[in-house]
Enzyme design. Sequence first.
Site, PDB file in Angstrom:
ATOM      1  N   TRP A 101      -2.779   7.956  -2.979  1.00 40.29           N
ATOM      2  CA  TRP A 101      -3.172   8.485  -1.684  1.00 40.29           C
ATOM      3  C   TRP A 101      -2.095   9.393  -1.104  1.00 40.29           C
ATOM      4  O   TRP A 101      -0.902   9.122  -1.204  1.00 40.29           O
ATOM      5  CB  TRP A 101      -3.437   7.345  -0.705  1.00 40.29           C
ATOM      6  CG  TRP A 101      -4.663   6.534  -0.981  1.00 40.29           C
ATOM      7  CD1 TRP A 101      -4.714   5.240  -1.396  1.00 40.29           C
ATOM      8  CD2 TRP A 101      -6.023   6.950  -0.837  1.00 40.29           C
ATOM      9  NE1 TRP A 101      -6.013   4.832  -1.531  1.00 40.29           N
ATOM     10  CE2 TRP A 101      -6.838   5.859  -1.197  1.00 40.29           C
ATOM     11  CE3 TRP A 101      -6.620   8.150  -0.447  1.00 40.29           C
ATOM     12  CZ2 TRP A 101      -8.217   5.925  -1.167  1.00 40.29           C
ATOM     13  CZ3 TRP A 101      -8.006   8.212  -0.420  1.00 40.29           C
ATOM     14  CH2 TRP A 101      -8.792   7.104  -0.777  1.00 40.29           C
ATOM     15  N   GLU A 161      -5.622  -4.192  -1.525  1.00 37.79           N
ATOM     16  CA  GLU A 161      -6.078  -5.334  -0.745  1.00 37.79           C
ATOM     17  C   GLU A 161      -7.162  -6.158  -1.433  1.00 37.79           C
ATOM     18  O   GLU A 161      -7.462  -7.275  -0.987  1.00 37.79           O
ATOM     19  CB  GLU A 161      -6.615  -4.852   0.613  1.00 37.79           C
ATOM     20  CG  GLU A 161      -5.564  -4.255   1.522  1.00 37.79           C
ATOM     21  CD  GLU A 161      -5.382  -2.753   1.362  1.00 37.79           C
ATOM     22  OE1 GLU A 161      -4.963  -2.089   2.320  1.00 37.79           O
ATOM     23  OE2 GLU A 161      -5.663  -2.238   0.246  1.00 37.79           O
ATOM     24  N   LYS A 218      -6.770  11.895  -2.336  1.00 35.30           N
ATOM     25  CA  LYS A 218      -6.452  11.077  -3.495  1.00 35.30           C
ATOM     26  C   LYS A 218      -6.128  11.981  -4.675  1.00 35.30           C
ATOM     27  O   LYS A 218      -7.005  12.644  -5.228  1.00 35.30           O
ATOM     28  CB  LYS A 218      -7.584  10.121  -3.849  1.00 35.30           C
ATOM     29  CG  LYS A 218      -7.092   8.875  -4.559  1.00 35.30           C
ATOM     30  CD  LYS A 218      -8.081   7.743  -4.454  1.00 35.30           C
ATOM     31  CE  LYS A 218      -7.441   6.400  -4.712  1.00 35.30           C
ATOM     32  NZ  LYS A 218      -8.381   5.294  -4.588  1.00 35.30           N
ATOM     33  N   THR A 257       0.847  -1.184   0.000  1.00 29.27           N
ATOM     34  CA  THR A 257       0.000   0.000   0.000  1.00 29.27           C
ATOM     35  C   THR A 257       0.886   1.239   0.000  1.00 29.27           C
ATOM     36  O   THR A 257       2.102   1.147   0.198  1.00 29.27           O
ATOM     37  CB  THR A 257      -0.908   0.014   1.242  1.00 29.27           C
ATOM     38  OG1 THR A 257      -0.085   0.116   2.420  1.00 29.27           O
ATOM     39  CG2 THR A 257      -1.733  -1.260   1.322  1.00 29.27           C
TER      40      THR A 257
END
Length: 538
Positions: A442, A328, A437, A185
Site C-alpha cells: 500500500w 488483520e 497498491k 500494517t
Amino acid sequence: MHGLMQDRPLTLPQLLPGMERQYADSRVITSYDTGPVSMTFLETLERVHALARALDGLGVSADARVATFAWNTQRHFELYLAVPCSGRVLHTVNHRLFAEQIDYILRDAGDEVAFVERSMLATVWPVLERSAAIRHVVVVNDGTAAPVPDDPRILDYDQLVDASLGSEHPFAVDDERTASGLCYTSGTTGLPKGVLYDHRSTVLHALLLQVADGYAIRRQDVLFPIVPMFHVNAWGYPYAAVMCGSTLSLPGPVTAPERLAAQMERDRITLGAAVTTVWTTVAPHLEGKDLSSVRSLICGGGKVPTSLSEHYKATIGVHLSSGWGMTETSPAATYVAQADAPGMAPDRIDLMSRPGSSLPLLQFRIVDPPGSTSELKWDGDTAGELQVYGPTVAGQYLNRDATEGFTEDGWLRTGDLATLDPHGAVTIVDRVKDLIKSGGEWISSADLENLLVSHPAIAEAAVIAQDDERWGERPLACLVLEPGHAMTAVEMRNFLDGKVAKWWIPDDIAVVTSLPKTGTGKISKLQLRTSLAVAADA
C-alpha cells in the site's frame, strides 16, 4: 450442559509431534547462490529445540517480543516455531519500510531481541544501533559478506543454535489465547498498526488453508511461498505446512525471476503464492520448463490481469488464481470459486481474477455509510464498505483504542469498497480511502500529497493510481504549480527522496492548471482520473 471432550488448547506446540513422527521426512528447501540447502522436518525440529534453549540462555523474557528481519529461509522457519512455541511472540518486520516507521514499530512492540539476516544489516542497523530496548542482535548468515558492526550486543545465529543442539525444550503453551505473532500494517493512513495474533487464530488459519474448496493444502504438496515471511507470515503457508506435512521450498535471499522459475521446476512445486507483480516478472521465464507438477498459483496484493492468467494457462496449463486478505485477517480471507461452483461458467475466466468467496468461519458484509452497521444487499451491483468478522480476524490493534478501525459491534473495517453477489463472491471496486497498491504494498496518496504541497513551487497536489503492467498500480503526482514556477519529474523525485520509502515515490508527474473539486470543495479524484484519461486519448 458442557461436552465431555478432552480439553486441549489450539496452540502451535500441538503441531510439533507431527514433525517428529509422521512428517519426519518432509523437507524444508532453501535456495542460495551456492545452491539449495535441504533439511528434513525431524532435523529442523532438533534445531527448533536448540533455538528455544538459546533464547532461554540469553535471558529473553518468557513472553518477549522477538523481532526478525529475515528472508524466506530455513532459519527464519526455525524462528517461526521456536519463538511462539516457547511462549514468546514472533514479530516479523518488513525491512522495506521507511526507517522512521521501523523505529516506531520496534518501540511500539517493545522488542527485546532482533534476528537480522546479514544482507539486511546495512538497512536496519542504524535503527537497531540507537535502540536501548533491544538487548541482543543475532546475525543470521545468508551467504553474503556484508560487514558486521562491532557491537557487544551482536551474536551469531548458528553459534547459538549449535551450542544447544542435543537438548530438548519443554514446549508448552497452556492458554490458546496467548499471543503468538505480531505483524504491523504498512502505515498508509498514519503510523503502522500492530496486529497481534494468538495461538488459536494461527492454528485455525492453518486449518482454513487446508479446506478442500479453499487452498486445499495437503501433505503431498510442495509449497512455494514467494510472498515474504516478513509480510503477513507468508500468508500462513509455513504453519499449514507443519500441520499437514507439506514440503516447503523457500526462495532464500535472492528472488530474481529467472531463479524463481528454475526453482519451480527443480523442486517440483505444486502450489505457489506471490503478489501479482512477481508472477508478472516470472512469466517470461516459464517457456521450456517442465512445470507439470503445478496445480495452483495464488495471486494476492491486487487484481490479477486476465491476460496474465491466460498466459500461465497457455504456458504451464494452470490459470493464476486470485485471493484477498489483510494483515488483520491473518491474512487469507477468501478463496477463488472453481468453474463448476454455483453461478460460475467455465468461460468466465475473468472471475478467476476476483477475490472469490469467504473462507469458512469468516463472515462478510457490505455497509453504507462506511463505519456503520447498515448492511446492504448481496446483488453483485450494490457497493459498500467491506467488513469482516471471524476467529482469524483482529479484534483490536495493539496499543490503540478499541474502536479504531472497528465497528461498534466488533467487525473489522477493511477500508475497501466492494460488492457481494448472491453466492457471496467479493468484487473489490474501489477504496474507501485513497490508497494505491503497488507490487502488493500500500502507498498512501494522502501522505504523498501532504509532502508535495510543502514544496514552495507546488500550490496543490493530488496523487492517483495509474495502471502499470509490472506493478499493478503506480502513483501519479498531479500538480498545480505556483505562478512562475516549473517542475520536472526528476525534481519531484529528488524532493521526496529520503522522506518516504523509495517505492512510494511517483515515477511521473502531470502538471495541470487546476484540480477538479466536489461541491464541498474537496478534490474529486474520480473527475481527475477521467480528465487525464480523456486528455491521453485526445
